[in-house]
Design a protein around this motif. Structure first.
Motif, PDB file in Angstrom:
ATOM      1  N   HIS A   1       1.674  -7.851   4.338  1.00 54.88           N
ATOM      2  CA  HIS A   1       1.518  -6.552   3.709  1.00 54.88           C
ATOM      3  C   HIS A   1       2.583  -5.592   4.221  1.00 54.88           C
ATOM      4  CE1 HIS A   1      -0.617  -6.299   7.526  1.00 54.88           C
ATOM      5  NE2 HIS A   1      -0.383  -5.004   7.497  1.00 54.88           N
TER       6      HIS A   1
ATOM      7  N   CYS B   1      -5.503  -7.133   5.828  1.00 57.08           N
ATOM      8  CA  CYS B   1      -4.181  -7.162   6.468  1.00 57.08           C
ATOM      9  C   CYS B   1      -4.010  -8.378   7.386  1.00 57.08           C
ATOM     10  CB  CYS B   1      -3.939  -5.873   7.244  1.00 57.08           C
ATOM     11  SG  CYS B   1      -3.714  -4.444   6.166  1.00 57.08           S
TER      12      CYS B   1
ATOM     13  N   TYR C   1       4.145  -1.138   3.516  1.00 57.02           N
ATOM     14  CA  TYR C   1       3.861   0.187   2.965  1.00 57.02           C
ATOM     15  C   TYR C   1       5.070   0.745   2.226  1.00 57.02           C
ATOM     16  CZ  TYR C   1       0.098  -0.118   6.373  1.00 57.02           C
ATOM     17  OH  TYR C   1      -0.992  -0.543   7.089  1.00 57.02           O
TER      18      TYR C   1
ATOM     19  N   PHE D   1       0.837  -1.197   0.000  1.00 55.95           N
ATOM     20  CA  PHE D   1       0.000   0.000   0.000  1.00 55.95           C
ATOM     21  C   PHE D   1       0.875   1.253   0.000  1.00 55.95           C
ATOM     22  CE2 PHE D   1      -2.300  -3.291   2.422  1.00 55.95           C
ATOM     23  CZ  PHE D   1      -3.564  -3.263   1.835  1.00 55.95           C
ATOM     24  N   ASN D   2       0.320   2.351  -0.478  1.00 59.84           N
ATOM     25  CA  ASN D   2       0.989   3.654  -0.408  1.00 59.84           C
ATOM     26  C   ASN D   2       0.359   4.454   0.730  1.00 59.84           C
ATOM     27  OD1 ASN D   2       2.186   6.136  -0.781  1.00 59.84           O
ATOM     28  ND2 ASN D   2       1.414   6.483  -2.851  1.00 59.84           N
ATOM     29  N   ASN D   3       1.169   4.754   1.764  1.00 56.14           N
ATOM     30  CA  ASN D   3       0.619   5.429   2.943  1.00 56.14           C
ATOM     31  C   ASN D   3       0.810   6.952   2.919  1.00 56.14           C
ATOM     32  OD1 ASN D   3       3.295   5.786   3.516  1.00 56.14           O
ATOM     33  ND2 ASN D   3       3.302   4.680   5.463  1.00 56.14           N
TER      34      ASN D   3
ATOM     35  N   THR E   1       5.947   4.745   0.512  1.00 56.73           N
ATOM     36  CA  THR E   1       5.430   6.110   0.478  1.00 56.73           C
ATOM     37  C   THR E   1       5.854   6.737  -0.833  1.00 56.73           C
ATOM     38  OG1 THR E   1       5.703   6.309   2.882  1.00 56.73           O
ATOM     39  CG2 THR E   1       5.377   8.349   1.645  1.00 56.73           C
TER      40      THR E   1
ATOM     41  N   SER F   1      -6.708   2.946  -3.283  1.00 50.04           N
ATOM     42  CA  SER F   1      -6.814   2.656  -1.848  1.00 50.04           C
ATOM     43  C   SER F   1      -8.034   3.284  -1.196  1.00 50.04           C
ATOM     44  CB  SER F   1      -5.562   3.165  -1.118  1.00 50.04           C
ATOM     45  OG  SER F   1      -4.402   2.590  -1.647  1.00 50.04           O
TER      46      SER F   1
ATOM     47  N   VAL G   1       2.134   2.611  -6.217  1.00 51.26           N
ATOM     48  CA  VAL G   1       2.888   1.498  -5.620  1.00 51.26           C
ATOM     49  C   VAL G   1       3.651   0.747  -6.714  1.00 51.26           C
ATOM     50  CG1 VAL G   1       2.696  -0.692  -4.376  1.00 51.26           C
ATOM     51  CG2 VAL G   1       1.296   1.254  -3.682  1.00 51.26           C
TER      52      VAL G   1
ATOM     53  N   SER H   1       9.771   1.120   2.951  1.00 57.34           N
ATOM     54  CA  SER H   1      10.010   0.581   4.290  1.00 57.34           C
ATOM     55  C   SER H   1      10.805  -0.721   4.174  1.00 57.34           C
ATOM     56  CB  SER H   1       8.680   0.307   4.991  1.00 57.34           C
ATOM     57  OG  SER H   1       7.980  -0.735   4.313  1.00 57.34           O
TER      58      SER H   1
END
Length: 342
Positions: free
Chosen positions: A208, A203, A210, A64-66, A212, A191, A261, A241
């Motif tokens: 999963h 999740c 993240y 995911f892109n947070n 950014t 998202s 992503v 990350s």
């Protein structure tokens, strides 16, 4: 009809009546439609977003892109009294900011906003961006300090095709439930369909992580070159990350939630840089090397985003699926429905 050339921008054009453009999200968010395309069987399934888990292999890892959308749209005045609108695009080194300004300005122009916020135009660029420096009561502002001010006086930068002003509801709708790191001027829209309950469930059942990537205004810029390979791709700041890197370097299948992503992972695969400026343009001649599956919305004609979809499944299939979506009254663009490519 002759096959379309996948390298011609014109080939990615399609007709879309205004009625297909979603100006508000589905309510609840996960009641949006979901078109599922399985590349192996070539099967198309029409579903609802809340059913997404039934299409995912339990062994598939999800990224995911947070990023968090900032209130990047500001209304102010010039010293002459003329009104201007400013859109923050991205921070630059030395506390400068790349922005777009609606209204004529020149180097040295001082713009005034509420709460003692001012912006001085430093540089005009040929691509339409301007470099500015922000001050509050004459004290220069870095990104964090500016963020505190625009949170109070700024507006969420809804895409122009919505043709409406932002409302208080958009503050929760145009933000993902896991948004964390402020810096985007557009939401990672695939998202947006996740409710807290669905996100928690996904999740719990899938490994999963993240990344950014701060989405810039360039994401809406149409490709203007006749040949898509001549398009100068915009760049956006990203960071990965350690959990995301572990998944990327594993043997697990990866579902990328969104084009942002996908581009981040694929930029890393090509450069091995875990943070920096990503400017990767994925298209049929530059397909993904690591991402196996894609969750995405339906995108603007002649955009780099629809070309990214074609990098997974080819131009012909992309246009076919878009026509299928229109036939079944799917809603398009940021607040619209979703597509899952397996």
């Amino acid at each position: 009809m002759a096959d379309k050339d996948p390298f011609l921008t014109q080939s990615y054009d399609f007709e879309l009546d205004q009625s297909f453009i979603a100006t508000y999200p589905a309510d609840p968010k996960d009641s949006a439609k979901l078109l599922v395309y399985d590349r192996k069987s070539q099967k198309i399934t029409h579903a609802v977003f809340s059913d997404i888990e039934q299409f995912l292999d339990p062994e598939t890892a999800i990224l995911f892109n947070n990023t968090k959308v900032i209130k990047a749209r500001l209304f102010g005045t010039k010293q002459s009294g003329g009104k201007i609108e400013l859109l923050i695009n991205r921070p630059l080194p030395d506390d400068l900011f790349s922005v777009y300004i609606r209204g004529r300005v020149k180097e040295g122009t001082l713009l005034t906003f509420d709460l003692g916020l001012t912006a001085e135009v430093q540089v005009l660029h040929e691509d339409g961006t301007r470099d500015v420096r922000f001050y509050q009561n004459e004290a220069p502002l870095d990104f964090d300090a500016l963020q505190n001010v625009i949170e109070k006086i700024g507006h969420l930068p809804l895409p122009p095709y919505m043709q409406r002003e932002d409302t208080e509801d958009d503050e929760k709708h145009y933000q993902t439930v896991f948004a964390k790191d402020a810096g985007a001027v557009a939401a990672p829209t695939a998202s947006l369909h996740f409710t807290p309950e669905l996100f928690k469930s996904v999740c719990e059942h899938h490994k999963h992580a993240y990344i950014t990537l701060h989405v810039g205004a360039g994401t809406f810029k149409p490709v203007e070159a006749e040949d898509i390979r001549e398009h100068p791709m915009h760049s956006e700041y990203y960071t990965l990350s350690q959990d995301a890197l572990d998944i990327i370097h594993s043997d697990q299948k990866i579902l990328a939630v969104g084009t942002t992503v996908t581009r981040t992972i694929e930029y890393y695969i090509r450069t091995q840089k875990r943070e920096g400026e990503a400017n990767l343009f994925l298209h049929p001649d530059n397909p993904p090397q690591r991402v196996n599956q894609l969750l995405t919305n339906f995108h603007l004609p002649k955009s780099t985003l629809i070309m990214l979809v074609a990098s997974f499944i080819g131009l012909e299939k992309t246009l076919e699926l878009y026509e299928e979506a229109k036939k079944h009254h799917y809603r398009f663009f940021s607040y619209g429905d979703a597509m899952l490519i397996l």
